[in-house]
Enzyme design. Structure first.
Site, PDB file in Angstrom:
ATOM      1  N   ARG A 145      53.790  43.238  31.956  1.00 55.51           N
ATOM      2  CA  ARG A 145      52.604  42.394  32.008  1.00 55.51           C
ATOM      3  C   ARG A 145      51.552  42.963  31.064  1.00 55.51           C
ATOM      4  O   ARG A 145      51.551  44.160  30.812  1.00 55.51           O
ATOM      5  CB  ARG A 145      52.049  42.302  33.425  1.00 55.51           C
ATOM      6  CG  ARG A 145      51.541  43.614  34.009  1.00 55.51           C
ATOM      7  CD  ARG A 145      50.877  43.403  35.356  1.00 55.51           C
ATOM      8  NE  ARG A 145      51.854  43.262  36.415  1.00 55.51           N
ATOM      9  CZ  ARG A 145      52.343  44.290  37.102  1.00 55.51           C
ATOM     10  NH1 ARG A 145      51.951  45.518  36.821  1.00 55.51           N
ATOM     11  NH2 ARG A 145      53.217  44.104  38.058  1.00 55.51           N
TER      12      ARG A 145
ATOM     13  N   TRP B 263      44.441  53.131  47.365  1.00 53.80           N
ATOM     14  CA  TRP B 263      44.984  51.776  47.267  1.00 53.80           C
ATOM     15  C   TRP B 263      44.816  51.021  48.592  1.00 53.80           C
ATOM     16  O   TRP B 263      44.801  49.796  48.604  1.00 53.80           O
ATOM     17  CB  TRP B 263      46.469  51.822  46.911  1.00 53.80           C
ATOM     18  CG  TRP B 263      46.776  51.771  45.455  1.00 53.80           C
ATOM     19  CD1 TRP B 263      47.213  50.690  44.748  1.00 53.80           C
ATOM     20  CD2 TRP B 263      46.680  52.841  44.507  1.00 53.80           C
ATOM     21  NE1 TRP B 263      47.384  51.024  43.427  1.00 53.80           N
ATOM     22  CE2 TRP B 263      47.069  52.345  43.247  1.00 53.80           C
ATOM     23  CE3 TRP B 263      46.296  54.169  44.595  1.00 53.80           C
ATOM     24  CZ2 TRP B 263      47.091  53.120  42.103  1.00 53.80           C
ATOM     25  CZ3 TRP B 263      46.315  54.953  43.452  1.00 53.80           C
ATOM     26  CH2 TRP B 263      46.702  54.425  42.230  1.00 53.80           C
TER      27      TRP B 263
ATOM     28  N   GLU C 198      32.288  47.891  44.229  1.00 53.76           N
ATOM     29  CA  GLU C 198      31.351  47.750  45.341  1.00 53.76           C
ATOM     30  C   GLU C 198      30.189  48.719  45.120  1.00 53.76           C
ATOM     31  O   GLU C 198      30.304  49.931  45.277  1.00 53.76           O
ATOM     32  CB  GLU C 198      32.046  48.056  46.674  1.00 53.76           C
ATOM     33  CG  GLU C 198      31.167  47.902  47.893  1.00 53.76           C
ATOM     34  CD  GLU C 198      30.725  46.468  48.116  1.00 53.76           C
ATOM     35  OE1 GLU C 198      29.617  46.289  48.644  1.00 53.76           O
ATOM     36  OE2 GLU C 198      31.473  45.544  47.754  1.00 53.76           O
TER      37      GLU C 198
ATOM     38  N   THR D 191      53.196  49.391  47.372  1.00 57.93           N
ATOM     39  CA  THR D 191      54.135  48.882  46.367  1.00 57.93           C
ATOM     40  C   THR D 191      55.562  49.287  46.708  1.00 57.93           C
ATOM     41  O   THR D 191      56.429  48.440  46.885  1.00 57.93           O
ATOM     42  CB  THR D 191      53.824  49.340  44.930  1.00 57.93           C
ATOM     43  OG1 THR D 191      52.547  48.852  44.539  1.00 57.93           O
ATOM     44  CG2 THR D 191      54.848  48.753  43.955  1.00 57.93           C
TER      45      THR D 191
ATOM     46  N   GLU E 275      45.574  51.933  34.624  1.00 60.35           N
ATOM     47  CA  GLU E 275      46.928  51.663  35.122  1.00 60.35           C
ATOM     48  C   GLU E 275      47.586  50.713  34.136  1.00 60.35           C
ATOM     49  O   GLU E 275      47.114  49.602  33.929  1.00 60.35           O
ATOM     50  CB  GLU E 275      46.912  51.069  36.528  1.00 60.35           C
ATOM     51  CG  GLU E 275      48.319  50.836  37.088  1.00 60.35           C
ATOM     52  CD  GLU E 275      48.320  50.309  38.508  1.00 60.35           C
ATOM     53  OE1 GLU E 275      47.393  50.664  39.268  1.00 60.35           O
ATOM     54  OE2 GLU E 275      49.233  49.528  38.853  1.00 60.35           O
TER      55      GLU E 275
END
Length: 653
Positions: A373, A154, A201, A112, A251
């Site tokens: 968001r 990440w 996973e 990021t 997050e």
């Protein structure tokens, strides 16, 4: 019983029912006002009651360092200021008093705002002292021994993907890589990692389970201790609810840390539970300690982006956090009597089961609490009177007052009130009343240990020094990164060059030799930036050492982009290659550079022209630079390859 009887009467008689305030409050708290009713109440009443059972266990509020490199500049602060910053974040009953610290497991990749180094650059390499997350976790533990630690990768070094850009093709490799980080945290730093975040996973999760690692899934799955989500908008989907798992927003926030950011944070801290039954919320990011012109500048709970000046800012989200964290601890329990206020806003109530009670109320208006968001549906908030009635175990003849902490985000006159301990509120026969205005936060509590910590003002803000020099001569560096360099692709580490007895024993070396496995966009070249994004006219020089026979390095000025946009960065790039050629933008020529030899590059940019020197002699001049007009200085390599840098110098107008 009274409420059930009245409901039955209503259905039989088909007319509005009349009920007492107590029955009305029970109905309101359970969302059962589906039928017309007449309540014998003079104001809006809300019940705080544990007789109908408790809600979910509260798991804490946290901050996220990484995803990526969001705490990069913090380590370069003078120790006195750095300790103050850490106290505001982690010290109990002082500032944010965070319960959780989540960190990135570095993967050598852009995630990021920069790259964080892996503990395993390749499958035969292990080093548990790279980067700064180890240090940060230890500093947090030093202040709060009970803080919960979470690690999440990440991205991954290229070797984990075994030639693909997917880390789960060989789950045993991925799991061993993550488990080695957990073991290294314990063996080398004495840190117990409480949770590891992974994607859903299943094969990796099962393997991690075999190593007794608790898992926080970053998506919904049955193979985890916690089901978590990013940026849920305070809502939980049905599929998550039916798992029966603990639900977290692992997050969230990611919003500019002005008062609108504080409003966003206040709203979601309450409503993530009210709407979504999420028992933990973690802010991305912990602290905005990276260059502000990178992606998502100042999206942290506080700001510390100037280690050269010592300036930092305790932003309003720190004090919004304190409204919850200083008065409820992980292990407390939400009551079932939580919900929305009739005229906008929300309230939650928590108890420790031993008689302590904390109620947090927020009245954030729509336009003053929009997070980055997701989008926020329209709603209204207006001033209101709210009366709360304490019932169940909270009824006590001796309880005549409660502690009261208050914040007001004043968008009219900008005169905010932040985390102020005001006069205790009187409790009469179990009732207390509040006059609520918009954009306020109240904490009403039996807890008396709340405290607003304060240090003297830090130094005034100042731009990055126009004259800067670093020879990287540090024999025992406390961190693997050189001060203020922000790696954007690749990893640049301090290096002791044992093969060179000359002036270049201690250098800065780019060490990533394979493209990482990442969801973000790394550049095709490695690059680390430094300085002031507003720089226009400057001279930058650096000694360079090409190690690869097919390699090359560059020196740059006016680099306009980094973070997730680094691949699209523009600037003035002065390249030299091991085959003796050079290029500036699209011009190619002979430079005389060779592999295994130190050279000094100097790049000067003034106005619309750039000039380049090699080893003190002019190599090219008058290259026209129409754009960009400003940006950082930078160094880097032509590909993912070893190369060394020394005696970096900037002289800006």
């Amino acid at each position: 019983l009274q409420f059930n009887f009245l409901v039955q009467q209503r259905f039989r008689r088909k007319r509005p029912m009349t009920m007492t305030c107590e029955s009305a409050m029970i109905a309101h708290s359970l969302g059962l006002f589906l039928l017309p009713c007449i309540c014998l109440c003079a104001a809006e009443y809300y019940l705080v009651d544990d007789r109908i059972g408790l809600g979910r266990r509260f798991d804490g509020i946290g901050g996220l360092s990484g995803g990526g490199a969001t705490s990069r500049l913090l380590i370069n602060y003078n120790e006195s200021y750095r300790s103050q910053i850490l106290d505001y974040l982690f010290k109990p009953n002082f500032g944010a008093s965070l319960h959780i610290l989540k960190v990135e497991i570095g993967g050598d990749a852009q995630t990021t705002d920069g790259t964080e180094p892996s503990h395993m650059h390749n499958e035969n390499d292990e080093n548990y002292f790279r980067g700064y997350e180890w240090w940060l976790m230890k500093e947090a533990k030093k202040r709060n021994p009970d803080i919960i630690l979470i690690g999440l990768p990440w991205a991954f070094p290229g070797w984990v993907g075994q030639g693909s850009n997917w880390p789960y093709t060989f789950p045993n490799i991925t799991a061993n890589y993550v488990v080695s980080w957990v073991i290294g945290a314990k063996q080398h730093h004495g840190l117990d990692i409480n949770y590891i975040g992974v994607c859903s996973e299943c094969s990796v999760m099962l393997y991690l389970h075999s190593h007794r690692v608790r898992i926080c899934s970053e998506s919904i799955t049955y193979f985890c201790s916690v089901a978590s989500v990013h940026y849920p908008g305070t809502m939980t989907i049905k599929e998550a609810m039916i798992t029966g798992k603990v639900l977290w927003s692992s997050e969230d926030y990611s919003t500019f840390n002005n008062n609108i950011g504080a409003g966003c944070w206040a709203r979601i801290l309450n409503q993530n539970y009210v709407n979504g039954r999420m028992t933990s919320t973690i802010s991305w990011n912990l602290i905005a300690s990276y260059y502000e012109d990178l992606s998502f500048g100042r999206d942290g709970l506080m700001t510390a982006e100037e280690p050269w000046s010592g300036n930092y800012v305790v932003e309003s989200p720190i004090w919004i956090t304190a409204h919850t964290t200083q008065f409820a601890q992980p292990g407390w329990t939400y009551l079932q009597t939580v919900g929305h206020l009739k005229h906008g806003g929300s309230y939650v109530a928590l108890t420790d089961g031993n008689g302590n009670l904390t109620i947090i109320i927020e009245t954030m208006t729509h336009d003053h609490s929009e997070c980055i968001r997701p989008s926020l549906p329209p709603y209204t908030v207006s001033p209101q009177t709210a009366t709360f009635q304490l019932k169940g175990s909270f009824v006590s003849v001796a309880l005549t007052e409660l502690q009261q902490w208050y914040s007001k985000l004043n968008f009219m006159n900008k005169k905010d009130t932040l985390f102020q301990n005001i006069t205790p509120i009187k409790v009469s026969n179990g009732y207390f009343t509040l006059q609520l205005d918009v954009d306020e936060v109240y904490t009403i509590t039996t807890v008396t240990s709340g405290h607003k910590g304060l240090y003297p003002d830090p130094p005034e803000a100042a731009p990055f020094p126009k004259k800067y020099f670093d020879d990287f001569n540090v024999s025992s560096p406390p961190f693997s990164e050189a001060p203020c360099f922000a790696d954007q692709t690749g990893v640049f580490e301090y290096f002791r060059n044992l093969t060179d007895p000359g002036p270049h024993v201690y250098t800065l070396r780019q060490v990533v030799t394979q493209r990482p496995v990442t969801w973000a966009y790394d550049a095709d070249q490695t690059i680390t930036v430094i300085g002031d994004h507003t720089w226009q006219n400057l001279s930058v020089s650096c000694d360079v050492y090409i190690e690869n026979e097919n390699g090359g390095v560059f020196l740059a000025a006016r680099v306009d982009q980094g973070g997730e946009s680094v691949k699209s960065a523009m600037g003035v790039f002065y390249w030299v290659f091991a085959n003796g050629t050079y290029k500036v933008t699209n011009d190619l020529g002979l430079s005389g550079t060779r592999v295994g030899i130190w050279h000094t590059l100097t790049l000067t940019v003034k106005g619309y022209f750039a000039f380049g020197m090699l080893n003190g002699y002019p190599l090219w001049k008058n290259a026209v630079v129409l754009q960009p007009l400003n940006g950082w200085a930078a160094i880097g390599t032509n590909s993912f390859e070893y190369a060394q840098f020394d005696n970096f110098k900037v002289d800006a107008d």
